[in-house]
Design a protein around this motif. Structure first.
Motif, PDB file in Angstrom:
ATOM      1  N   ALA A   1       0.520  -1.091   0.137  1.00  0.00           N
ATOM      2  CA  ALA A   1      -0.225  -0.182  -0.219  1.00  0.00           C
ATOM      3  C   ALA A   1       1.302   0.971   0.229  1.00  0.00           C
ATOM      4  N   VAL A   2       1.185   2.085  -0.940  1.00  0.00           N
ATOM      5  CA  VAL A   2       1.958   3.058  -1.116  1.00  0.00           C
ATOM      6  C   VAL A   2       1.179   4.374  -0.996  1.00  0.00           C
ATOM      7  N   SER A   3       2.088   4.923   0.304  1.00  0.00           N
ATOM      8  CA  SER A   3       1.134   6.328   1.690  1.00  0.00           C
ATOM      9  C   SER A   3       1.764   6.810   0.883  1.00  0.00           C
ATOM     10  N   LYS A   4       2.895   7.130   0.289  1.00  0.00           N
ATOM     11  CA  LYS A   4       3.582   8.685   0.245  1.00  0.00           C
ATOM     12  C   LYS A   4       2.480   9.661   0.677  1.00  0.00           C
ATOM     13  N   THR A   5       3.270  10.842   0.420  1.00  0.00           N
ATOM     14  CA  THR A   5       2.408  11.937   0.768  1.00  0.00           C
ATOM     15  C   THR A   5       0.568  11.925   1.986  1.00  0.00           C
TER      16      THR A   5
ATOM     17  N   GLU B   1       6.583   3.503   0.911  1.00  0.00           N
ATOM     18  CA  GLU B   1       6.822   5.006   0.616  1.00  0.00           C
ATOM     19  C   GLU B   1       8.193   5.448   0.075  1.00  0.00           C
ATOM     20  N   ASN B   2       8.190   5.975  -0.240  1.00  0.00           N
ATOM     21  CA  ASN B   2       9.591   7.285  -1.615  1.00  0.00           C
ATOM     22  C   ASN B   2      10.673   8.032  -1.380  1.00  0.00           C
ATOM     23  N   LYS B   3       9.981   8.491  -0.233  1.00  0.00           N
ATOM     24  CA  LYS B   3      11.112   9.147   0.394  1.00  0.00           C
ATOM     25  C   LYS B   3      11.438   8.681   1.926  1.00  0.00           C
TER      26      LYS B   3
ATOM     27  N   MET C   1      10.493   1.045   0.870  1.00  0.00           N
ATOM     28  CA  MET C   1      11.692   1.921   0.673  1.00  0.00           C
ATOM     29  C   MET C   1      11.453   1.534  -1.276  1.00  0.00           C
ATOM     30  N   ILE C   2      10.093   2.335  -1.882  1.00  0.00           N
ATOM     31  CA  ILE C   2      10.126   1.809  -3.484  1.00  0.00           C
ATOM     32  C   ILE C   2      10.419   3.097  -4.264  1.00  0.00           C
ATOM     33  N   GLY C   3      11.461   4.555  -3.556  1.00  0.00           N
ATOM     34  CA  GLY C   3      11.536   5.628  -4.815  1.00  0.00           C
ATOM     35  C   GLY C   3      13.410   5.394  -4.490  1.00  0.00           C
TER      36      GLY C   3
ATOM     37  N   GLY D   1       3.463  -3.217 -11.153  1.00  0.00           N
ATOM     38  CA  GLY D   1       2.343  -2.363 -11.043  1.00  0.00           C
ATOM     39  C   GLY D   1       2.091  -1.971 -10.489  1.00  0.00           C
ATOM     40  N   MET D   2       1.215  -0.634 -11.092  1.00  0.00           N
ATOM     41  CA  MET D   2       0.896   0.849  -9.954  1.00  0.00           C
ATOM     42  C   MET D   2      -0.804   1.017 -10.393  1.00  0.00           C
ATOM     43  N   SER D   3      -1.378   1.391  -9.433  1.00  0.00           N
ATOM     44  CA  SER D   3      -3.130   1.712  -9.622  1.00  0.00           C
ATOM     45  C   SER D   3      -3.012   1.665 -11.041  1.00  0.00           C
ATOM     46  N   GLY D   4      -2.414   2.452 -12.416  1.00  0.00           N
ATOM     47  CA  GLY D   4      -3.197   2.513 -13.546  1.00  0.00           C
ATOM     48  C   GLY D   4      -3.099   0.995 -14.398  1.00  0.00           C
TER      49      GLY D   4
ATOM     50  N   ALA E   1      -6.701  10.687  -5.026  1.00  0.00           N
ATOM     51  CA  ALA E   1      -5.672  11.096  -5.305  1.00  0.00           C
ATOM     52  C   ALA E   1      -4.426  12.232  -4.442  1.00  0.00           C
ATOM     53  N   ARG E   2      -3.391  11.952  -4.606  1.00  0.00           N
ATOM     54  CA  ARG E   2      -2.421  12.973  -3.949  1.00  0.00           C
ATOM     55  C   ARG E   2      -2.347  14.242  -4.360  1.00  0.00           C
ATOM     56  N   ASN E   3      -2.067  15.317  -3.158  1.00  0.00           N
ATOM     57  CA  ASN E   3      -1.951  16.471  -3.522  1.00  0.00           C
ATOM     58  C   ASN E   3      -0.385  16.909  -3.288  1.00  0.00           C
TER      59      ASN E   3
ATOM     60  N   VAL F   1       2.438  -5.949  -6.124  1.00  0.00           N
ATOM     61  CA  VAL F   1       1.890  -4.364  -6.943  1.00  0.00           C
ATOM     62  C   VAL F   1       2.192  -3.412  -5.967  1.00  0.00           C
ATOM     63  N   ARG F   2       2.606  -2.218  -6.304  1.00  0.00           N
ATOM     64  CA  ARG F   2       2.697  -1.215  -5.152  1.00  0.00           C
ATOM     65  C   ARG F   2       1.001  -0.413  -5.724  1.00  0.00           C
ATOM     66  N   ILE F   3       0.110  -0.353  -4.844  1.00  0.00           N
ATOM     67  CA  ILE F   3      -0.951   0.930  -4.944  1.00  0.00           C
ATOM     68  C   ILE F   3      -1.194   1.676  -4.237  1.00  0.00           C
ATOM     69  N   GLY F   4      -1.546   3.067  -5.124  1.00  0.00           N
ATOM     70  CA  GLY F   4      -1.235   4.189  -3.851  1.00  0.00           C
ATOM     71  C   GLY F   4      -2.254   4.851  -4.539  1.00  0.00           C
ATOM     72  N   SER F   5      -2.769   5.312  -5.122  1.00  0.00           N
ATOM     73  CA  SER F   5      -3.399   6.281  -5.686  1.00  0.00           C
ATOM     74  C   SER F   5      -5.466   5.594  -5.307  1.00  0.00           C
ATOM     75  N   THR F   6      -5.719   3.987  -5.778  1.00  0.00           N
ATOM     76  CA  THR F   6      -6.650   3.701  -6.296  1.00  0.00           C
ATOM     77  C   THR F   6      -7.069   2.937  -3.909  1.00  0.00           C
TER      78      THR F   6
ATOM     79  N   VAL G   1      13.488  -8.869  -8.322  1.00  0.00           N
ATOM     80  CA  VAL G   1      13.645  -7.261  -9.364  1.00  0.00           C
ATOM     81  C   VAL G   1      12.334  -6.262  -9.295  1.00  0.00           C
ATOM     82  N   MET G   2      12.065  -4.485  -9.240  1.00  0.00           N
ATOM     83  CA  MET G   2      11.377  -4.353  -9.481  1.00  0.00           C
ATOM     84  C   MET G   2      11.463  -3.282 -10.629  1.00  0.00           C
ATOM     85  N   GLY G   3      10.283  -2.712 -11.398  1.00  0.00           N
ATOM     86  CA  GLY G   3      10.436  -1.913 -12.500  1.00  0.00           C
ATOM     87  C   GLY G   3       8.978  -1.468 -12.462  1.00  0.00           C
ATOM     88  N   MET G   4       9.519  -0.516 -13.599  1.00  0.00           N
ATOM     89  CA  MET G   4       7.733   0.689 -13.477  1.00  0.00           C
ATOM     90  C   MET G   4       8.118   1.006 -15.589  1.00  0.00           C
ATOM     91  N   ALA G   5       7.170   0.576 -15.739  1.00  0.00           N
ATOM     92  CA  ALA G   5       6.645   0.709 -17.213  1.00  0.00           C
ATOM     93  C   ALA G   5       6.632   1.899 -17.441  1.00  0.00           C
TER      94      ALA G   5
HETATM   95  C1  LIG Z   1       3.931   5.937  -6.082  1.00  0.00           C
HETATM   96  C2  LIG Z   1       4.226   5.126  -6.732  1.00  0.00           C
HETATM   97  C3  LIG Z   1       3.555   4.297  -6.822  1.00  0.00           C
HETATM   98  C4  LIG Z   1       1.536   4.034  -6.709  1.00  0.00           C
HETATM   99  O1  LIG Z   1       1.360   5.117  -7.399  1.00  0.00           O
HETATM  100  P1  LIG Z   1       0.264   4.700  -7.659  1.00  0.00           P
HETATM  101  O2  LIG Z   1      -0.476   5.296  -9.262  1.00  0.00           O
HETATM  102  O3  LIG Z   1      -0.538   5.939  -6.731  1.00  0.00           O
HETATM  103  O4  LIG Z   1      -0.810   3.479  -7.141  1.00  0.00           O
HETATM  104  C5  LIG Z   1       3.946   2.932  -7.286  1.00  0.00           C
HETATM  105  N1  LIG Z   1       5.209   2.530  -7.129  1.00  0.00           N
HETATM  106  C6  LIG Z   1       6.297   3.282  -7.137  1.00  0.00           C
HETATM  107  C7  LIG Z   1       7.439   3.247  -7.512  1.00  0.00           C
HETATM  108  C8  LIG Z   1       6.023   5.271  -6.343  1.00  0.00           C
HETATM  109  O5  LIG Z   1       6.517   6.100  -7.149  1.00  0.00           O
END
Ligand SMILES: *Cc1c(COP(=O)(O)O)cnc(C)c1O
Length: 221
Positions: free
Chosen positions: A22-26, A45-47, A66-68, A193-196, A218-220, A209-214, A150-154
């Protein structure tokens, strides 16, 4: 829907072998507590600074990921408690994590971040760099890190077939690294994998999977 309902909905769609971060950043500590009370224990968290502050205020059975992007000089602040570091993208960082983990008599889980996106802004290493690290003499001596996958972002795009290609590429690289004698039986995690795009990521082999906004909305910034 509430955080609890969002979590329950997502959990009900995840196959058993897929772990939810559960991505709780911000987001405030109160939101994390709400998710905690709904049974969630892994938070991303990413910070580092923000994660340290939240760790101090929240129950100690939470697993902090730590995902950042990680700066080497900040590893020391999280070494006492971080459970898994997703964004390991160079050997010097791995050495520093090992050094700091040793000071706390801990073993810290690590994922190698692989660059799969077609964007300059995303961190990560190539498959070749990952293999080089694994086969180095240095790596063989690291006793306080456990390389779990491993980890990756599309790429941030609407183009599903491109995202699918990138996720599949990460799965292939994972298979290659996992087949090396230098990786152990705990090398099992594909964090993608993230929310989208998490459904697609799972289809392509994701196990985390790393899911935040769902979950939290949404983050401000
Ligand atoms: C913010 C973040 C996410 C989560 O993103 P959402 O679109 O809110 O699910 C996942 N992975 C990384 C590395 C992020 O920085």
């Amino acid at each position: 829907m509430s955080i609890k309902e969002n979590l329950q909905h997502i959990q009900s769609t995840l196959p058993e072998h897929v772990t939810l971060v559960a991505v709780s950043k911000t987001k405030p500590v109160s939101d994390i507590l709400e998710a905690y009370q709904a049974g969630q224990r892994i938070f991303g968290e990413n910070k580092i600074q923000e994660m340290v502050e939240k760790h101090e205020q929240l129950p100690k059975d939470i697993k902090w990921h730590m995902i950042g992007h990680v700066q080497r000089n900040k590893v020391k602040y999280m070494a006492a408690f971080v459970d898994l570091i997703h964004g390991v993208d160079n050997e010097k960082l791995l050495l520093e994590i090992n050094k700091q983990a040793k000071k706390h008599n801990r073993i810290i889980g690590c994922l190698l971040q692989i660059k799969i996106a077609d964007e300059d802004t995303k961190f990560g290493m190539t498959e070749q760099e990952a293999i080089q690290i694994l086969q180095s003499d240095t790596f063989a001596k690291l006793q306080n890190i456990n390389l779990l996958g491993v980890m990756g972002m599309a790429t941030f795009t609407e183009n599903e077939s491109q995202i699918k290609t990138e996720f599949s590429q990460l799965k292939t690289i994972f298979n290659t690294l996992g087949a090396l004698p230098e990786t152990n039986s705990q090398f099992k995690v594909i964090s993608m994998g993230m929310s989208g795009d998490y459904a697609l990521a799972i289809h392509c082999g994701s196990t985390m999977v790393r899911i935040g906004s769902t979950i939290f909305g949404a983050r401000n910034y």
